[in-house]
Design a protein around this motif. Structure first.
Motif, mmCIF file in Angstrom:
data_model
loop_
_atom_site.group_PDB
_atom_site.id
_atom_site.type_symbol
_atom_site.label_atom_id
_atom_site.label_comp_id
_atom_site.label_asym_id
_atom_site.label_seq_id
_atom_site.Cartn_x
_atom_site.Cartn_y
_atom_site.Cartn_z
ATOM 1 N N SER A 2 0.326 5.020 -1.107
ATOM 2 C CA SER A 2 0.185 4.912 0.340
ATOM 3 C C SER A 2 1.072 5.936 1.030
ATOM 4 O O SER A 2 1.982 6.510 0.433
ATOM 5 C CB SER A 2 0.582 3.500 0.787
ATOM 6 O OG SER A 2 -0.276 2.531 0.240
ATOM 7 N N ARG A 3 0.795 6.149 2.307
ATOM 8 C CA ARG A 3 1.608 7.036 3.117
ATOM 9 C C ARG A 3 2.128 6.244 4.300
ATOM 10 O O ARG A 3 1.444 5.379 4.847
ATOM 11 C CB ARG A 3 0.800 8.239 3.599
ATOM 12 C CG ARG A 3 0.251 9.098 2.470
ATOM 13 C CD ARG A 3 -0.455 10.322 3.009
ATOM 14 N NE ARG A 3 0.450 11.221 3.712
ATOM 15 C CZ ARG A 3 1.214 12.130 3.127
ATOM 16 N NH1 ARG A 3 1.177 12.279 1.814
ATOM 17 N NH2 ARG A 3 2.004 12.907 3.835
ATOM 18 N N ALA A 4 3.367 6.521 4.698
ATOM 19 C CA ALA A 4 3.989 5.795 5.800
ATOM 20 C C ALA A 4 4.617 6.759 6.779
ATOM 21 O O ALA A 4 5.160 7.800 6.398
ATOM 22 C CB ALA A 4 5.052 4.828 5.274
ATOM 23 N N ALA A 5 4.539 6.394 8.051
ATOM 24 C CA ALA A 5 5.263 7.096 9.103
ATOM 25 C C ALA A 5 6.350 6.171 9.604
ATOM 26 O O ALA A 5 6.080 5.000 9.909
ATOM 27 C CB ALA A 5 4.328 7.470 10.244
ATOM 28 N N ILE A 6 7.576 6.670 9.662
ATOM 29 C CA ILE A 6 8.707 5.871 10.136
ATOM 30 C C ILE A 6 9.171 6.487 11.450
ATOM 31 O O ILE A 6 9.756 7.566 11.484
ATOM 32 C CB ILE A 6 9.835 5.841 9.092
ATOM 33 C CG1 ILE A 6 9.303 5.232 7.792
ATOM 34 C CG2 ILE A 6 11.029 5.052 9.618
ATOM 35 C CD1 ILE A 6 10.323 5.184 6.660
ATOM 36 N N THR A 14 16.116 4.696 8.145
ATOM 37 C CA THR A 14 16.554 5.422 6.951
ATOM 38 C C THR A 14 16.720 4.484 5.766
ATOM 39 O O THR A 14 16.384 4.837 4.627
ATOM 40 C CB THR A 14 17.863 6.169 7.234
ATOM 41 O OG1 THR A 14 17.668 7.045 8.354
ATOM 42 C CG2 THR A 14 18.298 6.994 6.035
ATOM 43 N N MET A 15 17.221 3.277 6.008
ATOM 44 C CA MET A 15 17.341 2.290 4.935
ATOM 45 C C MET A 15 15.973 1.979 4.328
ATOM 46 O O MET A 15 15.824 1.882 3.106
ATOM 47 C CB MET A 15 17.967 1.001 5.457
ATOM 48 C CG MET A 15 19.438 1.087 5.759
ATOM 49 S SD MET A 15 20.037 -0.518 6.392
ATOM 50 C CE MET A 15 21.684 -0.051 6.951
ATOM 51 N N ILE A 16 14.966 1.813 5.193
ATOM 52 C CA ILE A 16 13.624 1.520 4.694
ATOM 53 C C ILE A 16 13.079 2.709 3.904
ATOM 54 O O ILE A 16 12.496 2.547 2.821
ATOM 55 C CB ILE A 16 12.697 1.152 5.861
ATOM 56 C CG1 ILE A 16 13.126 -0.192 6.470
ATOM 57 C CG2 ILE A 16 11.239 1.082 5.390
ATOM 58 C CD1 ILE A 16 12.396 -0.558 7.744
ATOM 59 N N ALA A 17 13.255 3.912 4.427
ATOM 60 C CA ALA A 17 12.791 5.100 3.706
ATOM 61 C C ALA A 17 13.452 5.205 2.337
ATOM 62 O O ALA A 17 12.783 5.441 1.322
ATOM 63 C CB ALA A 17 13.082 6.359 4.530
ATOM 64 N N ASP A 18 14.757 5.013 2.294
ATOM 65 C CA ASP A 18 15.472 5.098 1.015
ATOM 66 C C ASP A 18 15.004 4.001 0.061
ATOM 67 O O ASP A 18 14.879 4.222 -1.151
ATOM 68 C CB ASP A 18 16.976 4.974 1.249
ATOM 69 C CG ASP A 18 17.564 6.189 1.956
ATOM 70 O OD1 ASP A 18 16.889 7.226 2.016
ATOM 71 O OD2 ASP A 18 18.704 6.091 2.452
ATOM 72 N N SER A 23 11.818 2.418 -4.761
ATOM 73 C CA SER A 23 10.765 1.593 -5.365
ATOM 74 C C SER A 23 9.595 2.417 -5.891
ATOM 75 O O SER A 23 8.615 1.854 -6.393
ATOM 76 C CB SER A 23 10.249 0.568 -4.345
ATOM 77 O OG SER A 23 9.548 1.204 -3.288
ATOM 78 N N GLY A 24 9.691 3.751 -5.773
ATOM 79 C CA GLY A 24 8.682 4.589 -6.406
ATOM 80 C C GLY A 24 7.865 5.454 -5.484
ATOM 81 O O GLY A 24 7.042 6.265 -5.944
ATOM 82 N N TRP A 25 8.046 5.315 -4.164
ATOM 83 C CA TRP A 25 7.338 6.211 -3.251
ATOM 84 C C TRP A 25 7.952 7.608 -3.338
ATOM 85 O O TRP A 25 9.166 7.756 -3.495
ATOM 86 C CB TRP A 25 7.468 5.708 -1.817
ATOM 87 C CG TRP A 25 6.737 4.437 -1.500
ATOM 88 C CD1 TRP A 25 6.801 3.268 -2.200
ATOM 89 C CD2 TRP A 25 5.870 4.197 -0.397
ATOM 90 N NE1 TRP A 25 6.030 2.309 -1.590
ATOM 91 C CE2 TRP A 25 5.444 2.856 -0.472
ATOM 92 C CE3 TRP A 25 5.424 4.984 0.670
ATOM 93 C CZ2 TRP A 25 4.584 2.282 0.458
ATOM 94 C CZ3 TRP A 25 4.574 4.417 1.607
ATOM 95 C CH2 TRP A 25 4.145 3.084 1.490
ATOM 96 N N ARG A 144 4.445 -6.597 2.819
ATOM 97 C CA ARG A 144 5.417 -7.272 1.943
ATOM 98 C C ARG A 144 6.020 -6.289 0.947
ATOM 99 O O ARG A 144 7.223 -6.301 0.685
ATOM 100 C CB ARG A 144 4.750 -8.435 1.211
ATOM 101 C CG ARG A 144 5.740 -9.290 0.406
ATOM 102 C CD ARG A 144 5.017 -10.355 -0.396
ATOM 103 N NE ARG A 144 4.290 -11.277 0.452
ATOM 104 C CZ ARG A 144 4.838 -12.326 1.053
ATOM 105 N NH1 ARG A 144 6.129 -12.575 0.907
ATOM 106 N NH2 ARG A 144 4.103 -13.126 1.793
ATOM 107 N N ARG A 145 5.193 -5.413 0.382
ATOM 108 C CA ARG A 145 5.704 -4.425 -0.575
ATOM 109 C C ARG A 145 6.706 -3.489 0.086
ATOM 110 O O ARG A 145 7.729 -3.130 -0.522
ATOM 111 C CB ARG A 145 4.557 -3.632 -1.201
ATOM 112 C CG ARG A 145 3.757 -4.402 -2.230
ATOM 113 C CD ARG A 145 2.863 -3.476 -3.047
ATOM 114 N NE ARG A 145 1.864 -2.795 -2.224
ATOM 115 C CZ ARG A 145 0.669 -3.288 -1.931
ATOM 116 N NH1 ARG A 145 0.322 -4.494 -2.377
ATOM 117 N NH2 ARG A 145 -0.186 -2.595 -1.202
ATOM 118 N N VAL A 146 6.415 -3.077 1.312
ATOM 119 C CA VAL A 146 7.356 -2.216 2.031
ATOM 120 C C VAL A 146 8.691 -2.927 2.219
ATOM 121 O O VAL A 146 9.766 -2.388 1.926
ATOM 122 C CB VAL A 146 6.785 -1.803 3.403
ATOM 123 C CG1 VAL A 146 7.867 -1.155 4.268
ATOM 124 C CG2 VAL A 146 5.625 -0.829 3.219
#
Length: 266
Positions: A2-6, A14-18, A23-25, A144-146
């Motif tokens: 998947s692709r995400a925009a933060i 930044t915590m979510i991106a890290d 987790s493998g992204w 949930r995975r994010v």
């Protein structure tokens, strides 16, 4: 993948991106959006794709994560509303922003609202999240995975999120206050400051690990340490006699009520 925009590259974004990277992204599957050019340069140096343009950021995203300051959410929604597709999932971690607010700008999107906490930076966060009316089962699992990339994620109703804020959102501060009190008391009893600090931190971390491991519930674990007539019992009796349980309940109620007030003010 998947692709995400933060949208919002501050502490929580930044915590979510890290966490996603851990987790493998891949970093190039994430687009970070920030207002300051200097921050963009920092993110690019870390290997992220970064832009100051929220419209460009969401262009190829499967999930759009709103992690701006609450006061900036309206402007960001205004910028993307005519460019987002109804297939894109939107997850807000902006404190106090209700799903209804998101829905007013993005009526056709699957919408989510979440309340993480700061241990997310170590992948040990605790997050409650609520689901909007257009979200499918696959949308829920994607969100949930994010959120699980930064720790525990539990689904609650939106009206329970203020209680989540009071318990786990603000909860790290309560634990730090307990650590301060243990350190201070240990030092007053004659321990060197660094010794009291280390013993307090590791005691809290170890006890928390026992709870997370599911060795027993909190009451049972406490009872196992508390021998009748022993040192622990003497200390626990002082705490209970001073109204410790009532203090915690009143503190969380005050935090919950303040969260409600702040939400109504927005």
């Amino acid at each position: 993948m998947s692709r995400a925009a933060i949208l919002g590259a501050g502490a929580m974004g930044t915590m979510i991106a890290d966490g996603l990277v851990r987790s493998g992204w891949s970093r190039d599957s994430l687009v970070m959006c920030a207002r300051r050019p200097a921050r963009i340069e920092e993110l690019i140096a870390l290997g992220y794709v970064a832009t100051t343009d929220p419209v460009a950021a969401i262009a190829d995203a499967d999930i759009v994560i709103l992690s701006t300051k609450p006061k900036d959410v309206g402007a960001v929604l205004g910028a993307i509303r005519d460019h987002i597709t109804n297939r894109q999932v939107v997850l807000s971690v902006a404190a106090g922003i209700e799903i209804a607010t998101l829905e007013a700008a993005l009526p056709d999107n699957p919408l989510f609202r979440a309340m993480p906490n700061t241990p997310a930076g170590l992948g040990r966060g605790a997050t409650g999240f609520a689901v909007g009316p257009r979200a499918t089962g696959s949308d829920i699992e994607a969100v949930r995975r994010v959120l699980e990339s930064v720790g525990l994620a539990v689904q609650v109703t939106e009206d329970q999120l203020n209680a989540v804020t009071a318990l786990s959102g603000s909860g790290p501060a309560y634990v730090f206050l307990l650590a301060e009190a243990l350190q201070s008391a240990g030092h007053a009893l004659g321990l060197a400051h660094d010794v009291a600090t280390d013993l307090s931190a590791h005691t809290i971390a170890g006890a928390g690990a026992m709870l997370v491991a599911g060795m027993a519930d909190a009451a049972t674990l406490r009872q196992q340490v508390t021998s009748p007539g022993g040192t622990t019992a003497a200390a626990v009796d002082v705490m209970l006699d001073a109204g410790f349980l009532d203090i915690i309940e009143r503190a969380l109620t005050a935090a919950r009520d303040r969260a409600v007030e702040l939400g109504q003010a927005r």
